[in-house]
Design a protein around this motif. Structure first.
Motif, PDB file in Angstrom:
ATOM      1  N   SER A   1     -39.889-105.468  36.972  1.00  0.00           N
ATOM      2  CA  SER A   1     -38.914-106.693  37.431  1.00  0.00           C
ATOM      3  C   SER A   1     -39.724-107.683  38.363  1.00  0.00           C
ATOM      4  O   SER A   1     -39.042-107.962  39.411  1.00  0.00           O
ATOM      5  CB  SER A   1     -37.470-106.077  38.080  1.00  0.00           C
ATOM      6  N   MET A   2     -41.108-107.930  38.160  1.00  0.00           N
ATOM      7  CA  MET A   2     -41.718-108.750  38.982  1.00  0.00           C
ATOM      8  C   MET A   2     -42.331-109.876  38.125  1.00  0.00           C
ATOM      9  O   MET A   2     -42.918-109.622  36.971  1.00  0.00           O
ATOM     10  CB  MET A   2     -42.728-107.960  39.523  1.00  0.00           C
ATOM     11  N   GLU A   3     -42.618-111.016  38.896  1.00  0.00           N
ATOM     12  CA  GLU A   3     -43.452-112.007  38.309  1.00  0.00           C
ATOM     13  C   GLU A   3     -44.899-111.812  38.625  1.00  0.00           C
ATOM     14  O   GLU A   3     -45.203-111.100  39.657  1.00  0.00           O
ATOM     15  CB  GLU A   3     -43.035-113.386  39.191  1.00  0.00           C
ATOM     16  N   TYR A   4     -45.701-112.137  37.794  1.00  0.00           N
ATOM     17  CA  TYR A   4     -47.020-112.106  37.965  1.00  0.00           C
ATOM     18  C   TYR A   4     -47.505-112.274  39.534  1.00  0.00           C
ATOM     19  O   TYR A   4     -48.274-111.305  39.977  1.00  0.00           O
ATOM     20  CB  TYR A   4     -48.088-112.746  37.130  1.00  0.00           C
ATOM     21  N   GLN A   5     -47.303-113.671  40.028  1.00  0.00           N
ATOM     22  CA  GLN A   5     -47.813-113.930  40.931  1.00  0.00           C
ATOM     23  C   GLN A   5     -47.457-113.002  42.211  1.00  0.00           C
ATOM     24  O   GLN A   5     -48.202-112.772  43.060  1.00  0.00           O
ATOM     25  CB  GLN A   5     -47.457-115.555  41.527  1.00  0.00           C
ATOM     26  N   GLN A   6     -46.139-112.761  42.312  1.00  0.00           N
ATOM     27  CA  GLN A   6     -45.575-111.944  43.474  1.00  0.00           C
ATOM     28  C   GLN A   6     -46.302-110.504  43.160  1.00  0.00           C
ATOM     29  O   GLN A   6     -46.405-109.763  44.038  1.00  0.00           O
ATOM     30  CB  GLN A   6     -44.059-111.746  43.004  1.00  0.00           C
ATOM     31  N   PHE A   7     -46.399-109.821  41.858  1.00  0.00           N
ATOM     32  CA  PHE A   7     -47.164-108.777  41.680  1.00  0.00           C
ATOM     33  C   PHE A   7     -48.383-108.789  42.486  1.00  0.00           C
ATOM     34  O   PHE A   7     -48.878-107.790  43.214  1.00  0.00           O
ATOM     35  CB  PHE A   7     -47.134-108.431  40.294  1.00  0.00           C
ATOM     36  N   VAL A   8     -49.445-109.695  42.128  1.00  0.00           N
ATOM     37  CA  VAL A   8     -50.600-109.619  42.643  1.00  0.00           C
ATOM     38  C   VAL A   8     -50.947-109.904  44.243  1.00  0.00           C
ATOM     39  O   VAL A   8     -51.658-109.256  44.814  1.00  0.00           O
ATOM     40  CB  VAL A   8     -51.799-110.657  41.756  1.00  0.00           C
TER      41      VAL A   8
ATOM     42  N   LEU B   1     -45.123-105.868  34.010  1.00  0.00           N
ATOM     43  CA  LEU B   1     -44.536-106.806  35.041  1.00  0.00           C
ATOM     44  C   LEU B   1     -42.861-106.708  35.038  1.00  0.00           C
ATOM     45  O   LEU B   1     -42.050-106.452  35.800  1.00  0.00           O
ATOM     46  CB  LEU B   1     -44.865-108.238  35.075  1.00  0.00           C
ATOM     47  N   ASP B   2     -42.302-106.715  33.707  1.00  0.00           N
ATOM     48  CA  ASP B   2     -41.135-106.356  33.219  1.00  0.00           C
ATOM     49  C   ASP B   2     -40.307-105.085  33.613  1.00  0.00           C
ATOM     50  O   ASP B   2     -39.495-104.947  34.223  1.00  0.00           O
ATOM     51  CB  ASP B   2     -40.775-106.550  31.550  1.00  0.00           C
ATOM     52  N   ASN B   3     -41.303-104.050  33.646  1.00  0.00           N
ATOM     53  CA  ASN B   3     -41.088-102.656  34.125  1.00  0.00           C
ATOM     54  C   ASN B   3     -40.693-102.616  35.529  1.00  0.00           C
ATOM     55  O   ASN B   3     -39.999-102.279  36.165  1.00  0.00           O
ATOM     56  CB  ASN B   3     -41.993-101.648  33.723  1.00  0.00           C
TER      57      ASN B   3
END
Ligand SMILES: Cc1cc2nc3c(=O)[nH]c(=O)nc-3n(C[C@H](O)[C@H](O)[C@H](O)COP(=O)(O)O)c2cc1C
Length: 181
Positions: A168-175, A164-166
């Motif tokens: 630059s995203m939060e978990y929730q936004q990513f999924v 997620l850091d790579n």
């Protein structure tokens, strides 16, 4: 409710079952995660009847390909009364599997006190699974090499956080982005 347990071991079959896009799998639990309600689609997809689900934990449909870290994160999130979103590979009683995109939210009683959790699951796009599956596989490898359950969860979650850091995203936004793609 008295906690029930099951020792059922099924032979894993590497065959996916798809749920229709128009369908939802719904279940409710008490605070400990004992199932108090399942809808018909839940029973049809998992191939269990109500008696085999009510009073049990959702781990009756836990697939061995799912990393422990994901469930650790799920419980950490909902215990804080925040909603959880995530992709889960679930096991049917015939050994086959189905992927779902889950949303778990807290439920409150008439006094405003936390009383349990509600989960609504939809069928995820194949593009999302193509991204999430290799991440889960790596998490599982990390967990298998770990010395204890606690270390396994910590290390596999650290790997997920690194991804997620790579980005630059939060978990929730990513999924949620993956689900909407
Ligand atoms: C409302 C709710 C829904 C859940 N849904 C699932 C699910 O669909 N599949 C699953 O494997 N675990 C689900 N879980 C998590 C299980 O309670 C459990 O943490 C997980 O299956 C791992 O079990 P284990 O630690 O005994 O291996 C859910 C938990 C809650 C509170």
């Amino acid at each position: 409710m008295k906690k029930k347990s099951t020792n059922n071991k099924v032979m894993i079959i590497d065959e996916e079952i798809h749920m229709k896009e128009s369908e939802f799998i719904v279940s409710k639990t008490d605070l400990k995660g004992c199932i108090t309600y399942v809808n018909r689609t839940f029973m049809q997809m998992a191939l269990f009847n109500e008696d085999q689900l009510i009073g049990f934990n959702h781990n009756v449909i836990r697939h061995p390909d799912m990393p422990k870290g994901v469930f650790k994160f799920l419980w950490m999130t909902i215990k804080k009364e925040r909603e959880f979103f995530g992709f889960v590979k679930n096991l049917r009683s015939d050994g086959r599997y189905y992927w779902i995109f889950a949303n778990i939210t807290p439920e409150y009683n008439e006094h405003g006190k936390l009383s349990g959790y509600l989960s609504v699951r939809r069928t995820p796009p194949a593009s999302a699974i193509a991204v999430i599956q290799p991440i889960y596989e790596r998490m599982l490898q990390i967990e298998k090499a770990a010395t204890s359950k606690k270390v396994a969860e910590e290390q596999s979650l650290a790997f997920l956080q690194q991804q997620l850091d790579n980005l630059s995203m939060e978990y929730q936004q990513f999924v949620i982005n993956l689900f909407n793609e």
